[in-house]
Design a protein around this motif. Structure first.
Motif, PDB file in Angstrom:
ATOM      1  N   GLN A   1      14.856  49.157 208.980  1.00 47.66           N
ATOM      2  CA  GLN A   1      14.009  47.967 209.032  1.00 47.66           C
ATOM      3  C   GLN A   1      13.341  47.701 207.670  1.00 47.66           C
ATOM      4  OE1 GLN A   1      13.796  45.864 211.597  1.00 47.66           O
ATOM      5  NE2 GLN A   1      12.471  44.526 210.331  1.00 47.66           N
ATOM      6  N   TRP A   2      12.930  48.830 206.995  1.00 47.00           N
ATOM      7  CA  TRP A   2      12.288  48.670 205.673  1.00 47.00           C
ATOM      8  C   TRP A   2      13.278  48.109 204.658  1.00 47.00           C
ATOM      9  CZ3 TRP A   2      13.432  51.165 201.023  1.00 47.00           C
ATOM     10  CH2 TRP A   2      12.535  50.959 199.977  1.00 47.00           C
ATOM     11  N   VAL A   3      14.522  48.609 204.702  1.00 47.69           N
ATOM     12  CA  VAL A   3      15.554  48.113 203.783  1.00 47.69           C
ATOM     13  C   VAL A   3      15.837  46.633 204.064  1.00 47.69           C
ATOM     14  CG1 VAL A   3      17.975  48.320 203.115  1.00 47.69           C
ATOM     15  CG2 VAL A   3      16.593  50.374 203.444  1.00 47.69           C
ATOM     16  N   LEU A   4      15.933  46.272 205.353  1.00 52.03           N
ATOM     17  CA  LEU A   4      16.185  44.875 205.692  1.00 52.03           C
ATOM     18  C   LEU A   4      15.045  43.974 205.236  1.00 52.03           C
ATOM     19  CD1 LEU A   4      17.716  45.275 209.274  1.00 52.03           C
ATOM     20  CD2 LEU A   4      18.923  44.809 207.119  1.00 52.03           C
ATOM     21  N   ASP A   5      13.816  44.426 205.410  1.00 51.55           N
ATOM     22  CA  ASP A   5      12.677  43.629 204.948  1.00 51.55           C
ATOM     23  C   ASP A   5      12.705  43.453 203.420  1.00 51.55           C
ATOM     24  OD1 ASP A   5      11.849  43.419 207.525  1.00 51.55           O
ATOM     25  OD2 ASP A   5      10.399  45.079 207.401  1.00 51.55           O
ATOM     26  N   LEU A   6      13.075  44.561 202.708  1.00 45.12           N
ATOM     27  CA  LEU A   6      13.136  44.483 201.247  1.00 45.12           C
ATOM     28  C   LEU A   6      14.216  43.516 200.776  1.00 45.12           C
ATOM     29  CD1 LEU A   6      11.919  45.697 198.648  1.00 45.12           C
ATOM     30  CD2 LEU A   6      13.713  47.436 198.721  1.00 45.12           C
ATOM     31  N   VAL A   7      15.390  43.575 201.431  1.00 52.65           N
ATOM     32  CA  VAL A   7      16.478  42.661 201.070  1.00 52.65           C
ATOM     33  C   VAL A   7      16.092  41.226 201.400  1.00 52.65           C
ATOM     34  CG1 VAL A   7      18.861  42.020 201.577  1.00 52.65           C
ATOM     35  CG2 VAL A   7      18.247  44.428 201.290  1.00 52.65           C
ATOM     36  N   GLY A   8      15.343  41.040 202.485  1.00 51.89           N
ATOM     37  CA  GLY A   8      14.934  39.694 202.856  1.00 51.89           C
ATOM     38  C   GLY A   8      13.975  39.067 201.863  1.00 51.89           C
ATOM     39  N   GLN A   9      13.270  39.904 201.064  1.00 53.30           N
ATOM     40  CA  GLN A   9      12.337  39.359 200.077  1.00 53.30           C
ATOM     41  C   GLN A   9      13.039  38.907 198.786  1.00 53.30           C
ATOM     42  OE1 GLN A   9       9.389  42.345 199.405  1.00 53.30           O
ATOM     43  NE2 GLN A   9       8.696  42.392 201.546  1.00 53.30           N
ATOM     44  N   PHE A  10      14.299  39.295 198.620  1.00 58.65           N
ATOM     45  CA  PHE A  10      15.006  38.972 197.377  1.00 58.65           C
ATOM     46  C   PHE A  10      15.094  37.472 197.124  1.00 58.65           C
ATOM     47  CE2 PHE A  10      17.579  43.143 196.812  1.00 58.65           C
ATOM     48  CZ  PHE A  10      16.384  43.793 196.473  1.00 58.65           C
ATOM     49  N   PRO A  11      15.511  36.655 198.090  1.00 57.04           N
ATOM     50  CA  PRO A  11      15.645  35.218 197.786  1.00 57.04           C
ATOM     51  C   PRO A  11      14.333  34.579 197.359  1.00 57.04           C
ATOM     52  CG  PRO A  11      16.836  35.786 199.789  1.00 57.04           C
ATOM     53  CD  PRO A  11      16.015  36.976 199.444  1.00 57.04           C
ATOM     54  N   SER A  12      13.259  34.891 198.076  1.00 56.12           N
ATOM     55  CA  SER A  12      11.977  34.283 197.710  1.00 56.12           C
ATOM     56  C   SER A  12      11.488  34.787 196.355  1.00 56.12           C
ATOM     57  CB  SER A  12      10.931  34.588 198.782  1.00 56.12           C
ATOM     58  OG  SER A  12      10.777  35.987 198.944  1.00 56.12           O
ATOM     59  N   ALA A  13      11.684  36.109 196.085  1.00 57.74           N
ATOM     60  CA  ALA A  13      11.249  36.656 194.798  1.00 57.74           C
ATOM     61  C   ALA A  13      12.062  36.062 193.650  1.00 57.74           C
ATOM     62  CB  ALA A  13      11.379  38.177 194.807  1.00 57.74           C
ATOM     63  N   THR A  14      13.360  35.870 193.888  1.00 54.43           N
ATOM     64  CA  THR A  14      14.210  35.281 192.847  1.00 54.43           C
ATOM     65  C   THR A  14      13.812  33.841 192.578  1.00 54.43           C
ATOM     66  OG1 THR A  14      16.053  36.717 193.518  1.00 54.43           O
ATOM     67  CG2 THR A  14      16.583  34.776 192.200  1.00 54.43           C
ATOM     68  N   ALA A  15      13.563  33.094 193.598  1.00 53.83           N
ATOM     69  CA  ALA A  15      13.151  31.702 193.420  1.00 53.83           C
ATOM     70  C   ALA A  15      11.809  31.612 192.699  1.00 53.83           C
ATOM     71  CB  ALA A  15      13.072  31.003 194.779  1.00 53.83           C
TER      72      ALA A  15
ATOM     73  N   PRO B   1       3.970  37.637 179.788  1.00 57.14           N
ATOM     74  CA  PRO B   1       3.403  37.371 181.126  1.00 57.14           C
ATOM     75  C   PRO B   1       4.357  36.639 182.061  1.00 57.14           C
ATOM     76  CG  PRO B   1       1.854  36.767 179.389  1.00 57.14           C
ATOM     77  CD  PRO B   1       3.179  36.996 178.732  1.00 57.14           C
ATOM     78  N   PHE B   2       5.364  35.944 181.534  1.00 58.92           N
ATOM     79  CA  PHE B   2       6.271  35.172 182.367  1.00 58.92           C
ATOM     80  C   PHE B   2       7.475  35.982 182.836  1.00 58.92           C
ATOM     81  CE2 PHE B   2       4.182  32.166 179.508  1.00 58.92           C
ATOM     82  CZ  PHE B   2       3.628  31.274 180.416  1.00 58.92           C
ATOM     83  N   LEU B   3       7.646  37.203 182.365  1.00 57.29           N
ATOM     84  CA  LEU B   3       8.771  38.030 182.777  1.00 57.29           C
ATOM     85  C   LEU B   3       8.545  38.562 184.184  1.00 57.29           C
ATOM     86  CD1 LEU B   3       9.418  40.065 179.493  1.00 57.29           C
ATOM     87  CD2 LEU B   3      10.626  38.027 180.318  1.00 57.29           C
ATOM     88  N   PRO B   4       9.585  38.664 184.986  1.00 52.55           N
ATOM     89  CA  PRO B   4       9.420  39.200 186.352  1.00 52.55           C
ATOM     90  C   PRO B   4       8.920  40.645 186.323  1.00 52.55           C
ATOM     91  CG  PRO B   4      11.546  38.092 186.094  1.00 52.55           C
ATOM     92  CD  PRO B   4      10.962  38.195 184.736  1.00 52.55           C
ATOM     93  N   GLY B   5       7.931  40.909 187.138  1.00 52.92           N
ATOM     94  CA  GLY B   5       7.388  42.257 187.225  1.00 52.92           C
ATOM     95  C   GLY B   5       6.430  42.613 186.122  1.00 52.92           C
ATOM     96  N   ALA B   6       6.035  41.650 185.281  1.00 47.60           N
ATOM     97  CA  ALA B   6       5.140  41.967 184.175  1.00 47.60           C
ATOM     98  C   ALA B   6       3.771  42.427 184.655  1.00 47.60           C
ATOM     99  CB  ALA B   6       4.993  40.745 183.266  1.00 47.60           C
TER     100      ALA B   6
END
Length: 274
Positions: free
Chosen positions: A1-15, A81-86
């Motif tokens: 379930q944790w892996v599925l939740d993490l994968v589900g966050q990828f599209p929103s984080a990428t956008a 500051p604009f880099l992902p994860g900064a």
């Protein structure tokens, strides 16, 4: 379930990261335009196609490198500051670690770079000039950010750290003469029994016999020391404009002519001690 939740966050984080990535890309693109314009300008100055009062051909190269480095560092600071994860703790920890490693391990490197820039902008020496630094004498072949390279003319190349060069006197035999010439001198010690006028005449005759010695200005002799048992005579001469930049061959030929003239007149080149 944790892996599925993490994968589900990828599209929103990428956008969410796309606007920051585009901003960082725009900043780097502008930095590249500025560095390319700076490089083109400095290259024209270095080739002599453009004359600027505050910049000459010798300092155009290091100015280009320093200016481009400053532009890229400034662009990186703006885009950070604009880099992902900064803003993540991991990114901050890596930044602190990298800064600590640079501050502890790069102090000597920074000192060498500062010394090299000081040598370049003070115009203490230039490429092709004949200099003496400490016990090293030869022609300057490279003035870099970290080391200075000298060809001694004896089959070897000497690399001197910039901090070492910056911390001791530099004798430049090419600076106070006409373009393409250099000044060299050699010394002999002769006993007081030999008249000094005769020694002057023999040394000047040896200079006249040496190929490619400039007649204008004419060679001259100085008595640099009156020691207990001998007089030190120093012969100073300039090369003419046709002489290639091989001062070691020039001084070798001068030494040979001095020995020839002194042998012809029966004067020994030695320092008597009693």
């Amino acid at each position: 379930q944790w892996v599925l939740d993490l994968v589900g966050q990828f599209p929103s984080a990428t956008a969410a990261a796309v606007p920051g990535l585009l901003t960082a890309a725009l900043i780097f693109f502008l930095a590249r335009l500025v560095t390319r314009a700076s490089t083109a300008f400095m290259d024209r100055v270095e080739r002599g196609g453009l004359v600027v009062g505050w910049l000459d051909r010798d300092t155009a190269g290091p100015t280009r490198r320093v200016g481009n480095a400053v532009v890229w560092l400034f662009a990186l600071a703006m885009a950070y500051p604009f880099l992902p994860g900064a803003s993540s703790e991991a990114f901050k920890g890596v930044s602190v670690l990298a800064g600590l490693m640079l501050s502890l391990g790069a102090s000597g490197v920074v000192g060498q770079i500062v010394s090299g820039l000081s040598l370049m902008y003070s115009r203490t020496l230039r490429l092709g000039e004949y200099v003496k630094i400490g016990d090293t004498e030869g022609t300057v072949t490279s003035v870099g950010m970290f080391t200075l390279k000298i060809h001694t003319g004896l089959g070897d190349e000497v690399s001197l750290p910039n901090a070492v060069v910056f911390g001791q006197p530099v004798r430049n035999y090419s600076r106070l003469v006409a373009e393409g010439q250099f000044l060299l001198h050699t010394a002999v010690t002769i006993g007081y029994a030999t008249p000094w006028r005769q020694v002057h005449a023999m040394l000047l005759e040896a200079a006249r016999r040496t190929p490619r010695v400039a007649l204008n200005p004419a060679p001259y002799v100085m008595q640099t020391a009156l020691s207990d048992f001998f007089v030190e005579y120093r012969l100073c001469a300039q090369s003419d404009a046709r002489t290639p930049r091989v001062p070691h061959e020039f001084i070798i030929q001068m030494h040979a002519r001095i020995q020839d003239v002194f042998n012809e007149y029966g004067v020994q080149i030695m320092s008597p001690h009693y």
